[in-house]
Write a protein that holds these residues in place. Structure first.
Motif, PDB file in Angstrom:
ATOM      1  N   LEU A  60     -12.383 -10.431  -4.438  1.00 19.64           N
ATOM      2  CA  LEU A  60     -12.108  -9.032  -4.161  1.00 19.64           C
ATOM      3  C   LEU A  60     -12.889  -8.194  -5.155  1.00 19.64           C
ATOM      4  O   LEU A  60     -12.904  -8.486  -6.348  1.00 19.64           O
ATOM      5  CB  LEU A  60     -10.611  -8.720  -4.296  1.00 19.64           C
ATOM      6  CG  LEU A  60      -9.663  -9.504  -3.397  1.00 19.64           C
ATOM      7  CD1 LEU A  60      -8.230  -9.004  -3.599  1.00 19.64           C
ATOM      8  CD2 LEU A  60     -10.071  -9.412  -1.947  1.00 19.64           C
ATOM      9  N   TYR A  62     -13.653  -4.140  -6.411  1.00 16.56           N
ATOM     10  CA  TYR A  62     -13.030  -2.819  -6.417  1.00 16.56           C
ATOM     11  C   TYR A  62     -13.969  -1.783  -7.024  1.00 16.56           C
ATOM     12  O   TYR A  62     -14.784  -2.102  -7.870  1.00 16.56           O
ATOM     13  CB  TYR A  62     -11.763  -2.821  -7.292  1.00 16.56           C
ATOM     14  CG  TYR A  62     -10.739  -3.859  -6.962  1.00 16.56           C
ATOM     15  CD1 TYR A  62      -9.673  -3.543  -6.130  1.00 16.56           C
ATOM     16  CD2 TYR A  62     -10.814  -5.148  -7.479  1.00 16.56           C
ATOM     17  CE1 TYR A  62      -8.706  -4.488  -5.826  1.00 16.56           C
ATOM     18  CE2 TYR A  62      -9.857  -6.096  -7.179  1.00 16.56           C
ATOM     19  CZ  TYR A  62      -8.803  -5.756  -6.357  1.00 16.56           C
ATOM     20  OH  TYR A  62      -7.855  -6.695  -6.057  1.00 16.56           O
ATOM     21  N   THR A  67     -11.828  -1.148  -1.767  1.00 17.33           N
ATOM     22  CA  THR A  67     -11.690  -2.559  -2.117  1.00 17.33           C
ATOM     23  C   THR A  67     -12.340  -3.372  -1.005  1.00 17.33           C
ATOM     24  O   THR A  67     -12.135  -3.090   0.175  1.00 17.33           O
ATOM     25  CB  THR A  67     -10.210  -2.959  -2.242  1.00 17.33           C
ATOM     26  OG1 THR A  67      -9.573  -2.115  -3.180  1.00 17.33           O
ATOM     27  CG2 THR A  67     -10.071  -4.407  -2.676  1.00 17.33           C
ATOM     28  N   LYS A  89     -11.032  -4.224   5.311  1.00 13.30           N
ATOM     29  CA  LYS A  89      -9.771  -4.361   6.042  1.00 13.30           C
ATOM     30  C   LYS A  89      -9.410  -3.123   6.854  1.00 13.30           C
ATOM     31  O   LYS A  89      -8.580  -3.203   7.745  1.00 13.30           O
ATOM     32  CB  LYS A  89      -8.635  -4.746   5.101  1.00 13.30           C
ATOM     33  CG  LYS A  89      -8.193  -3.668   4.142  1.00 13.30           C
ATOM     34  CD  LYS A  89      -7.058  -4.178   3.280  1.00 13.30           C
ATOM     35  CE  LYS A  89      -6.645  -3.173   2.242  1.00 13.30           C
ATOM     36  NZ  LYS A  89      -5.548  -3.682   1.437  1.00 13.30           N
ATOM     37  N   TYR A 131      -4.812 -13.119   2.048  1.00 16.81           N
ATOM     38  CA  TYR A 131      -3.472 -12.535   1.978  1.00 16.81           C
ATOM     39  C   TYR A 131      -3.406 -11.460   0.889  1.00 16.81           C
ATOM     40  O   TYR A 131      -2.856 -10.377   1.104  1.00 16.81           O
ATOM     41  CB  TYR A 131      -2.429 -13.627   1.712  1.00 16.81           C
ATOM     42  CG  TYR A 131      -1.031 -13.071   1.588  1.00 16.81           C
ATOM     43  CD1 TYR A 131      -0.303 -12.730   2.717  1.00 16.81           C
ATOM     44  CD2 TYR A 131      -0.452 -12.870   0.327  1.00 16.81           C
ATOM     45  CE1 TYR A 131       0.979 -12.200   2.612  1.00 16.81           C
ATOM     46  CE2 TYR A 131       0.822 -12.345   0.215  1.00 16.81           C
ATOM     47  CZ  TYR A 131       1.537 -12.003   1.351  1.00 16.81           C
ATOM     48  OH  TYR A 131       2.800 -11.474   1.236  1.00 16.81           O
ATOM     49  N   GLN A 132      -3.967 -11.755  -0.262  1.00 19.84           N
ATOM     50  CA  GLN A 132      -3.992 -10.789  -1.371  1.00 19.84           C
ATOM     51  C   GLN A 132      -4.699  -9.501  -0.939  1.00 19.84           C
ATOM     52  O   GLN A 132      -4.234  -8.402  -1.218  1.00 19.84           O
ATOM     53  CB  GLN A 132      -4.689 -11.412  -2.577  1.00 19.84           C
ATOM     54  CG  GLN A 132      -4.712 -10.536  -3.805  1.00 19.84           C
ATOM     55  CD  GLN A 132      -5.465 -11.205  -4.959  1.00 19.84           C
ATOM     56  OE1 GLN A 132      -5.796 -12.393  -4.923  1.00 19.84           O
ATOM     57  NE2 GLN A 132      -5.733 -10.438  -5.987  1.00 19.84           N
ATOM     58  N   TYR A 133      -5.821  -9.644  -0.253  1.00 19.18           N
ATOM     59  CA  TYR A 133      -6.579  -8.472   0.197  1.00 19.18           C
ATOM     60  C   TYR A 133      -5.783  -7.659   1.222  1.00 19.18           C
ATOM     61  O   TYR A 133      -5.721  -6.433   1.148  1.00 19.18           O
ATOM     62  CB  TYR A 133      -7.916  -8.918   0.780  1.00 19.18           C
ATOM     63  CG  TYR A 133      -8.836  -7.785   1.196  1.00 19.18           C
ATOM     64  CD1 TYR A 133      -9.091  -6.709   0.362  1.00 19.18           C
ATOM     65  CD2 TYR A 133      -9.465  -7.808   2.437  1.00 19.18           C
ATOM     66  CE1 TYR A 133      -9.952  -5.686   0.734  1.00 19.18           C
ATOM     67  CE2 TYR A 133     -10.333  -6.790   2.812  1.00 19.18           C
ATOM     68  CZ  TYR A 133     -10.562  -5.733   1.955  1.00 19.18           C
ATOM     69  OH  TYR A 133     -11.403  -4.721   2.338  1.00 19.18           O
ATOM     70  N   THR A 135      -2.597  -7.459   1.585  1.00 14.85           N
ATOM     71  CA  THR A 135      -1.377  -6.845   1.038  1.00 14.85           C
ATOM     72  C   THR A 135      -1.652  -5.872  -0.100  1.00 14.85           C
ATOM     73  O   THR A 135      -0.731  -5.222  -0.587  1.00 14.85           O
ATOM     74  CB  THR A 135      -0.391  -7.933   0.565  1.00 14.85           C
ATOM     75  OG1 THR A 135      -1.034  -8.766  -0.400  1.00 14.85           O
ATOM     76  CG2 THR A 135       0.110  -8.759   1.741  1.00 14.85           C
ATOM     77  N   ASP A 136      -2.904  -5.758  -0.514  1.00 19.31           N
ATOM     78  CA  ASP A 136      -3.285  -4.770  -1.521  1.00 19.31           C
ATOM     79  C   ASP A 136      -2.968  -3.385  -0.963  1.00 19.31           C
ATOM     80  O   ASP A 136      -3.291  -3.080   0.175  1.00 19.31           O
ATOM     81  CB  ASP A 136      -4.786  -4.899  -1.830  1.00 19.31           C
ATOM     82  CG  ASP A 136      -5.245  -3.948  -2.909  1.00 19.31           C
ATOM     83  OD1 ASP A 136      -5.359  -2.745  -2.616  1.00 19.31           O
ATOM     84  OD2 ASP A 136      -5.503  -4.404  -4.031  1.00 19.31           O
ATOM     85  N   SER A 137      -2.363  -2.538  -1.776  1.00 17.27           N
ATOM     86  CA  SER A 137      -1.882  -1.242  -1.274  1.00 17.27           C
ATOM     87  C   SER A 137      -3.002  -0.256  -0.956  1.00 17.27           C
ATOM     88  O   SER A 137      -2.846   0.617  -0.116  1.00 17.27           O
ATOM     89  CB  SER A 137      -0.909  -0.617  -2.267  1.00 17.27           C
ATOM     90  OG  SER A 137      -1.553  -0.390  -3.505  1.00 17.27           O
ATOM     91  N   GLN A 138      -4.141  -0.372  -1.611  1.00 15.34           N
ATOM     92  CA  GLN A 138      -5.231   0.560  -1.366  1.00 15.34           C
ATOM     93  C   GLN A 138      -5.887   0.246  -0.015  1.00 15.34           C
ATOM     94  O   GLN A 138      -6.309  -0.875   0.226  1.00 15.34           O
ATOM     95  CB  GLN A 138      -6.281   0.471  -2.478  1.00 15.34           C
ATOM     96  CG  GLN A 138      -7.399   1.470  -2.338  1.00 15.34           C
ATOM     97  CD  GLN A 138      -8.498   1.269  -3.378  1.00 15.34           C
ATOM     98  OE1 GLN A 138      -8.546   0.262  -4.061  1.00 15.34           O
ATOM     99  NE2 GLN A 138      -9.391   2.240  -3.470  1.00 15.34           N
ATOM    100  N   SER A 139      -5.948   1.230   0.873  1.00 15.19           N
ATOM    101  CA  SER A 139      -6.582   0.973   2.175  1.00 15.19           C
ATOM    102  C   SER A 139      -6.957   2.257   2.915  1.00 15.19           C
ATOM    103  O   SER A 139      -6.932   2.305   4.130  1.00 15.19           O
ATOM    104  CB  SER A 139      -5.662   0.125   3.061  1.00 15.19           C
ATOM    105  OG  SER A 139      -4.478   0.823   3.321  1.00 15.19           O
TER     106      SER A 139
END
Length: 173
Positions: A60, A62, A67, A89, A131-133, A135-139
């Protein structure tokens, strides 16, 4: 909006030397999955099929606005056989969801004449980072902000080979 196009048309638009992700319905297995299409010169693709192993890395990246998930695959020991694909994403969520659920990943090798040369299938070792990507809050970035992230990352590392080395080194520590 999901746009459906025939794989044959998609392949024609790919650039030589690159890898792209696509969602494909496999009528033989009845499963929809994310596949990676690698388009290159046939002699190079034949070298890939002769290699004894395939390694996959994911990372990932940033910046202050976006991200991204960079997926890299290396065939054999040669640093000249690394292909990569950036996932965003905000526009490729389905691709990532299918990838998250897959046990295997298929690489479809396509030559310069847009003909399928071979398929390589490996285990999916990226589920945790996907999964980490997801569920990362930034989107909430724009395409331009995401492209800026790619530009900054490539400018910082200078090459995909150096990104591969960075991920490998940090995974080992």
């Amino acid at each position: 909006m999901n746009q459906k196009i025939k794989m044959k048309e998609f392949v024609k638009k790919l650039e030589l030397g690159y890898m792209n992700a696509a969602v494909q319905y496999n009528s033989m297995t009845g499963v929809t999955e994310t596949v990676f299409l690698i388009k290159d010169y046939e002699y190079r693709l034949k070298q890939l099929t002769r290699d004894n192993f395939v390694n996959v890395r994911g990372c990932l990246k940033y910046n202050e606005n976006a991200t991204g998930f960079i997926y890299l695959v290396k065939f054999g020991n040669s640093a000249n056989r690394i292909y990569h694909h950036w996932f965003d994403k905000t526009i490729q969520k389905n691709d990532l969801l299918y990838l998250l659920d897959q046990e295997k990943v298929t690489y479809c090798l396509v030559n310069e004449k847009n003909q399928i040369v071979d398929f390589i299938i490996t285990s999916n070792s990226t589920k945790e980072i996907v999964y980490q990507y997801l569920t990362d809050s930034q989107s909430d970035w724009t395409v331009n902000q995401f492209n800026q992230l790619i530009y900054e990352t490539m400018d910082y590392y200078g090459s995909v080979k150096k990104i591969w080395s960075y991920i490998t080194k940090n995974a080992a520590s």
